[in-house]
Motif scaffolding. Structure first.
Motif, PDB file in Angstrom:
ATOM      1  N   UNK A  56     -21.497 -20.948  31.046  1.00  0.00           N
ATOM      2  CA  UNK A  56     -21.712 -22.275  31.280  1.00  0.00           C
ATOM      3  C   UNK A  56     -21.764 -22.761  32.675  1.00  0.00           C
ATOM      4  N   UNK A  57     -22.600 -23.649  32.878  1.00  0.00           N
ATOM      5  CA  UNK A  57     -22.974 -24.145  34.279  1.00  0.00           C
ATOM      6  C   UNK A  57     -21.761 -24.615  35.131  1.00  0.00           C
ATOM      7  N   UNK A  58     -21.734 -24.740  36.331  1.00  0.00           N
ATOM      8  CA  UNK A  58     -20.940 -25.104  37.385  1.00  0.00           C
ATOM      9  C   UNK A  58     -19.465 -24.353  37.257  1.00  0.00           C
ATOM     10  N   UNK A  59     -18.814 -24.010  36.314  1.00  0.00           N
ATOM     11  CA  UNK A  59     -17.927 -23.119  36.137  1.00  0.00           C
ATOM     12  C   UNK A  59     -17.986 -22.224  34.992  1.00  0.00           C
ATOM     13  N   UNK A  60     -18.337 -20.911  35.003  1.00  0.00           N
ATOM     14  CA  UNK A  60     -18.399 -20.067  33.824  1.00  0.00           C
ATOM     15  C   UNK A  60     -17.313 -19.698  32.973  1.00  0.00           C
ATOM     16  N   UNK A  61     -17.317 -19.222  31.887  1.00  0.00           N
ATOM     17  CA  UNK A  61     -16.372 -19.004  30.934  1.00  0.00           C
ATOM     18  C   UNK A  61     -15.260 -18.075  31.640  1.00  0.00           C
ATOM     19  N   UNK A  62     -15.532 -16.959  32.200  1.00  0.00           N
ATOM     20  CA  UNK A  62     -14.547 -15.965  32.941  1.00  0.00           C
ATOM     21  C   UNK A  62     -13.813 -16.568  34.141  1.00  0.00           C
ATOM     22  N   UNK A  63     -14.472 -17.510  34.805  1.00  0.00           N
ATOM     23  CA  UNK A  63     -13.812 -18.288  35.576  1.00  0.00           C
ATOM     24  C   UNK A  63     -12.795 -19.084  35.405  1.00  0.00           C
ATOM     25  N   UNK A  64     -13.011 -19.838  34.333  1.00  0.00           N
ATOM     26  CA  UNK A  64     -12.293 -20.969  33.595  1.00  0.00           C
ATOM     27  C   UNK A  64     -11.242 -20.036  32.893  1.00  0.00           C
ATOM     28  N   UNK A  65     -11.492 -19.097  32.307  1.00  0.00           N
ATOM     29  CA  UNK A  65     -10.297 -18.258  31.500  1.00  0.00           C
ATOM     30  C   UNK A  65      -9.326 -17.658  32.437  1.00  0.00           C
ATOM     31  N   UNK A  66      -9.604 -17.276  33.679  1.00  0.00           N
ATOM     32  CA  UNK A  66      -8.903 -16.778  34.792  1.00  0.00           C
ATOM     33  C   UNK A  66      -7.789 -17.783  35.032  1.00  0.00           C
ATOM     34  N   UNK A  67      -8.419 -19.046  35.252  1.00  0.00           N
ATOM     35  CA  UNK A  67      -7.364 -20.004  35.767  1.00  0.00           C
ATOM     36  C   UNK A  67      -6.550 -20.446  34.754  1.00  0.00           C
ATOM     37  N   UNK A  68      -6.983 -20.629  33.483  1.00  0.00           N
ATOM     38  CA  UNK A  68      -6.116 -20.750  32.334  1.00  0.00           C
ATOM     39  C   UNK A  68      -4.970 -19.858  32.327  1.00  0.00           C
ATOM     40  N   UNK A  69      -5.394 -18.526  32.472  1.00  0.00           N
ATOM     41  CA  UNK A  69      -4.133 -17.455  32.339  1.00  0.00           C
ATOM     42  C   UNK A  69      -3.201 -17.494  33.484  1.00  0.00           C
ATOM     43  N   UNK A  70      -3.552 -18.075  34.595  1.00  0.00           N
ATOM     44  CA  UNK A  70      -2.667 -18.113  35.757  1.00  0.00           C
ATOM     45  C   UNK A  70      -1.935 -19.393  35.723  1.00  0.00           C
TER      46      UNK A  70
END
Length: 373
Positions: A56-70
């Motif tokens: 995904x643009x701006x913030x990809x899925x892996x970066x988003x997932x990282x934040x969710x899991x923290x």
């Protein structure tokens, strides 16, 4: 109602996914166009489960997932392609805590979405009830992953737990000796993370080969085996052709096919076999165990059932147990989905029930006890 967040940069994909779950009648749905919007909605909407596009643009899925899991750990189902790059990204996502994934349609999305519908609904429903593995130290994994991303995504070999026993020898080359015994492991939803908790803790001098049937697509099992090989003391290979089963090696069944055990003049081998329609999941745990029982005494085998949706392998592992083999089922307290191990417990086929972090120790103890007799 199940609170569902759908995050995808494609307006068409968002609409198609939304329509699928609206038709189910028991989903409360919100939509996000990128990772940043998804994070905002996780905080405000507090979904029970998320489908998350990898790219995904701006913030990809892996970066988003990282934040969710923290910040706000909860079940996430990744939506990814079946390309080699998609496989690597999805395996990274599973390491970060995603409980499952769904492959994106490879052709015209609007035409293939009906094929995807039942699988997607089943996986999202299962994920909504899944447990996040606190025992796998998600925050530690996420922070390691984020540090790795800073260094041009070069993946350093992580520090591993000490083996539960043995001298911690380096990987040994398989020898030509007769097969002393065989460990058979089955897993599905949540399985890659569970295997990552079990297999690296087996010592380098572990005396039996290990054969694993993990439900994955064909494009995923090769990268998965290579990742495990970098983390385990034993050698890890994908079963892409007939291979002799020898101590010192973990064999990962190729995806979208089955793996069978067979006797040859040269010894016992594992080999890929075309998937049979009579088995619902692939690689089939049921078929793997039944084939092993045809050529190896049950007393010389150990069956291990890890987390997974459904009941694949439960009947065959009960048969193994009734024949004098040993069996271990993952405990409900750590299983992401207590389907497969739960069925083994319910049918009376589980000799031991252990949380995932104790399973490697149980494997070593049972195999050691067998060798001492």
């Amino acid at each position: 109602m199940i609170k569902l967040l759908i995050a995808d940069d494609s307006a068409l994909m968002r609409k198609l996914l939304q329509d699928i779950f609206v038709a189910e009648g028991d989903f409360d749905i919100r939509l996000a166009r990128n990772g940043a919007e998804a994070l905002d909605l996780v905080r405000s909407f507090d979904p029970q489960v998320i489908t998350l596009d990898v790219q995904m643009p701006d913030m990809d899925g892996l970066t988003c997932l990282s934040q969710i899991m923290i910040e706000m750990p909860r079940p996430v189902v990744m939506v990814s392609s079946l390309t080699a790059e998609g496989a690597e990204e999805t395996l990274e996502a599973i390491e970060l805590g995603a409980v499952d994934f769904v492959a994106k349609p490879s052709g015209a999305v609007s035409l293939e979405i009906d094929r995807l519908r039942p699988v997607l609904v089943e996986k999202v429903r299962a994920a909504s009830k899944a447990r996040i593995r606190r025992t796998l130290r998600l925050t530690e994994r996420v922070r390691h992953q984020m540090r790795s991303a800073v260094t041009a995504r070069v993946r350093p070999k992580p520090a591993r737990r000490r083996p539960v026993s043995g001298a911690g020898k380096p990987k040994q080359k398989p020898g030509p000796s007769a097969l002393p015994g065989l460990v058979l492991i089955g897993s599905s939803t949540g399985g890659p993370a569970a295997l990552d908790a079990v297999l690296p803790s087996l010592p380098g001098d572990f005396p039996w080969p290990v054969l694993v049937a993990q439900h994955l697509p064909a494009s995923f099992t090769g990268p998965f085996a290579r990742r495990l090989n970098s983390e385990c003391q034993l050698s890890v290979v994908e079963v892409g052709n007939p291979m002799p089963l020898q101590a010192g090696t973990i064999y990962i069944a190729r995806g979208d096919a089955d793996v069978v055990v067979a006797a040859r003049a040269t010894g016992i081998i594992a080999m890929p076999a075309p998937a049979r329609a009579s088995y619902l999941w692939h690689p089939s745990v049921e078929r793997m165990v039944l084939s092993a029982l045809e050529c190896i005494d049950a007393e010389r085998m150990l069956g291990v059932m890890l987390t997974g949706m459904g009941n694949d392998g439960a009947a065959a592992m009960k048969k193994l147990s009734e024949g004098g083999g040993r069996t271990i089922a993952e405990a409900e307290s750590t299983a992401v989905v207590w389907g497969m191990p739960g069925e083994l417990v319910k049918n009376g086929g589980a000799g031991l029930v252990r949380p995932v972090d104790d399973i490697a120790e149980a494997i070593v103890e049972l195999v050691g006890a067998h060798a001492s007799h």
